[in-house]
Design an enzyme around this catalytic site. Structure first.
Site, PDB file in Angstrom:
ATOM      1  CE  LYS A  53      -7.123  -2.220   6.858  1.00 28.37           C
ATOM      2  NZ  LYS A  53      -7.438  -0.790   6.713  1.00 28.37           N
ATOM      3  N   GLY A  99      -3.802  -4.123   6.194  1.00 28.18           N
ATOM      4  CA  GLY A  99      -2.772  -3.782   7.183  1.00 28.18           C
ATOM      5  C   GLY A  99      -3.101  -2.474   7.862  1.00 28.18           C
ATOM      6  CG  ASP A 147     -10.449  -1.182   5.044  1.00 30.75           C
ATOM      7  OD1 ASP A 147     -10.749  -1.673   6.137  1.00 30.75           O
ATOM      8  OD2 ASP A 147      -9.358  -0.600   4.860  1.00 30.75           O
ATOM      9  CG  ASP A 201      -7.732   2.184   0.668  1.00 32.09           C
ATOM     10  OD1 ASP A 201      -8.895   2.659   0.752  1.00 32.09           O
ATOM     11  OD2 ASP A 201      -7.146   1.637   1.626  1.00 32.09           O
ATOM     12  CE  LYS A 231      -4.014   3.621   2.259  1.00 27.80           C
ATOM     13  NZ  LYS A 231      -5.301   3.189   2.831  1.00 27.80           N
ATOM     14  CE  LYS A 284      -4.681  -0.052   0.296  1.00 27.63           C
ATOM     15  NZ  LYS A 284      -5.257  -0.849   1.387  1.00 27.63           N
ATOM     16  CD  GLU A 301      -8.749  -1.052   0.676  1.00 26.49           C
ATOM     17  OE1 GLU A 301      -7.803  -1.327  -0.101  1.00 26.49           O
ATOM     18  OE2 GLU A 301      -8.633  -1.077   1.910  1.00 26.49           O
ATOM     19  CB  SER A 350      -0.860  -0.046   1.265  1.00 30.18           C
ATOM     20  OG  SER A 350      -1.615   1.130   1.390  1.00 30.18           O
TER      21      SER A 350
HETATM   22  O1  OSB Z   1      -7.204   1.663   4.599  1.00 26.22           O
HETATM   23  O2  OSB Z   1      -5.876   0.030   4.358  1.00 26.22           O
HETATM   24  C1  OSB Z   1      -6.150   1.122   4.866  1.00 26.22           C
HETATM   25  C2  OSB Z   1      -3.139   2.237   6.963  1.00 26.22           C
HETATM   26  C3  OSB Z   1      -3.770   2.930   7.973  1.00 26.22           C
HETATM   27  C4  OSB Z   1      -5.134   3.064   7.943  1.00 26.22           C
HETATM   28  C5  OSB Z   1      -5.872   2.497   6.908  1.00 26.22           C
HETATM   29  C6  OSB Z   1      -5.254   1.780   5.908  1.00 26.22           C
HETATM   30  C7  OSB Z   1      -3.865   1.687   5.933  1.00 26.22           C
HETATM   31  C8  OSB Z   1      -3.093   1.012   4.895  1.00 26.22           C
HETATM   32  C9  OSB Z   1      -1.759   0.503   5.315  1.00 26.22           C
HETATM   33  O3  OSB Z   1      -3.425   0.931   3.738  1.00 26.22           O
HETATM   34  C10 OSB Z   1      -1.470  -0.841   4.820  1.00 26.22           C
HETATM   35  C11 OSB Z   1      -0.231  -1.362   5.471  1.00 26.22           C
HETATM   36  O4  OSB Z   1      -0.227  -1.643   6.699  1.00 26.22           O
HETATM   37  O5  OSB Z   1       0.745  -1.500   4.730  1.00 26.22           O
HETATM   38 MG    MG Z   2      -8.330   0.506   3.228  1.00 31.34          MG
END
Ligand code: OSB
Ligand code: MG
Length: 376
Positions: A263, A291, A239, A189, A164, A162, A214, A136
């Site tokens: 998660k 994660g 999510d 995401d 953001k 992925k 996402e 991510s």
């Molecule tokens: O939406 O997946 C998410 C990190 C903090 C809060 C929300 C998210 C995330 C990540 C991190 O996408 C993924 C990772 O731990 O590598």
């Molecule tokens: Mg997410």
């Protein structure tokens, strides 16, 4: 049967190797609640994934600390347990606070695995010996920096990228990335950064062949995601909206998503995570493990969960070194050139927790002990 003799709570502060930016904010230091449960000379750890601020979900490390100390730990110390699966019923009077519950429940599962002298992954019902990994990648200061980060992750073998995204860091970015890498497994995401007025813009992303989009809309929504899913070809992945098995059933039935991100903290622990996994599997919906910028403790739990069969898409479970200069477990989590993590076959989580390192990082702690129990 299993009785908990003591529970230790601590907060550790760990600087991330790189700041992580999402549509809701930037994280540079993680304040993390760790729990440690003791039973019969054995000890197991759990990690609470709540953030410092209530931006991803309502919980924070401080609400989790309070609820854990005042509500959950007393319930855990009071009764004999069969194992990790006993926790949901024990905690059911407390509404919400799923990330707090998960930290304790997961530690108890780990303890149960140690008592039975088996790998945690096997206790959870896992069958995979390796898990496919993605990364991510947070919002970056520029497209140039982003392209470098993607190149680095692909060189590291990661199977899925992925991105953001948020309004202003979306269509143009996807276009640039797709121009350079037309074939890679790519997803995005939004962490709820879009509204119904943005549906036409989101529909334009179909041309980028994303694996999924996402959580584009509200964090607590199914209905408008279902409207959006009807308008676009790309699969929606939920999510934030999926808090439990019933949510997964509702979302699948309403066609609000075609993929689910599980998660373990967000759904309240391994029991509910397995229930969501099974419900999705029975309906042909693939899942993957999300994660939350975990330390090695939470990361090993994610790896164990990801060994279940329907975790068929690459997850956001990646190498320790992507997050930390130095992790709190040994050995650290590494990813192979094929973009896979090995599921350990040792007892429990399969790694050693580095108490020395944890001591250095600890900023607050408290211990609760069981009162002498009468034996039947
Ligand atoms: O939406 O997946 C998410 C990190 C903090 C809060 C929300 C998210 C995330 C990540 C991190 O996408 C993924 C990772 O731990 O590598
Ligand atoms: Mg997410």
């Amino acid at each position: 049967m299993l009785t908990i003799d003591a529970v230790h709570l601590r907060e550790i502060n760990m600087p991330l190797a790189f700041p992580f930016e999402t549509s809701f904010g930037v994280t540079t230091i993680r304040r993390i609640l760790l729990v440690e449960v003791e039973s019969d000379g054995l000890t197991a750890w759990g990690e609470c994934v709540a953030g410092e601020h209530p931006y991803f979900s309502e919980e924070t490390i401080d609400t989790a600390w309070m609820i854990t100390e005042t509500e959950l730990v007393p319930r855990l110390l009071e009764k004999e347990l069969v194992g990790g699966g006993s926790c949901p019923a024990l905690f059911s009077q407390v509404r919400g606070h799923r990330m707090a519950k998960a930290a304790l429940e997961n530690a108890v599962w780990d303890l149960e695995a140690q008592k039975k002298r088996m790998p945690l992954a096997e206790l959870l019902g896992g069958t995979r010996s390796v898990i496919p990994c993605g990364v991510s990648i947070g919002i970056q200061p520029s497209q140039t920096v982003l392209m470098e980060k993607i190149a680095e992750a692909l060189e590291g073998g990661y199977q899925r990228i992925k991105l953001k995204c948020k309004p202003g860091w979306d269509t143009k970015v996807f276009e640039t990335v797709r121009k350079r890498w037309p074939e890679i497994m790519l997803s995005c995401d939004a962490n709820s950064a879009y509204r119904v007025a943005d549906i036409d813009r989101i529909a334009e992303w179909d041309e980028f062949g994303l694996l999924m989009i996402e959580q584009p809309l509200w964090y607590d929504d199914f209905y408008f995601h279902s409207m959006l899913q009807k308008r676009i070809d790309t699969a929606i992945c939920l999510d934030e909206s999926i808090r439990n098995r019933r949510d997964a059933l509702a979302a699948i039935d309403m066609e609000s998503c075609r993929v689910i991100n599980i998660k373990v903290g967000r759904v309240g622990g391994f029991s509910e995570a397995i229930a969501v996994h099974n419900a999705a599997a029975e309906r042909g919906i693939p899942v993957w493990c999300g994660g939350m910028l975990e330390t090695g403790i939470g990361r090993m739990h994610n790896i164990a969960l990801s060994s279940l069969q329907n975790f068929s898409l690459p997850g956001d479970v990646s190498a320790s070194a992507r997050y930390w200069a130095e992790d709190i477990i040994e050995p650290e989590v590494t990813v192979s050139a094929q973009g896979e993590i090995e599921v350990p076959d040792g007892i429990g989580s399969g790694v050693r927790v580095r108490r020395d390192r944890i001591e250095e990082l600890t900023v607050r702690r408290t211990t609760a002990r069981a009162e002498a129990r009468e034996t039947a």
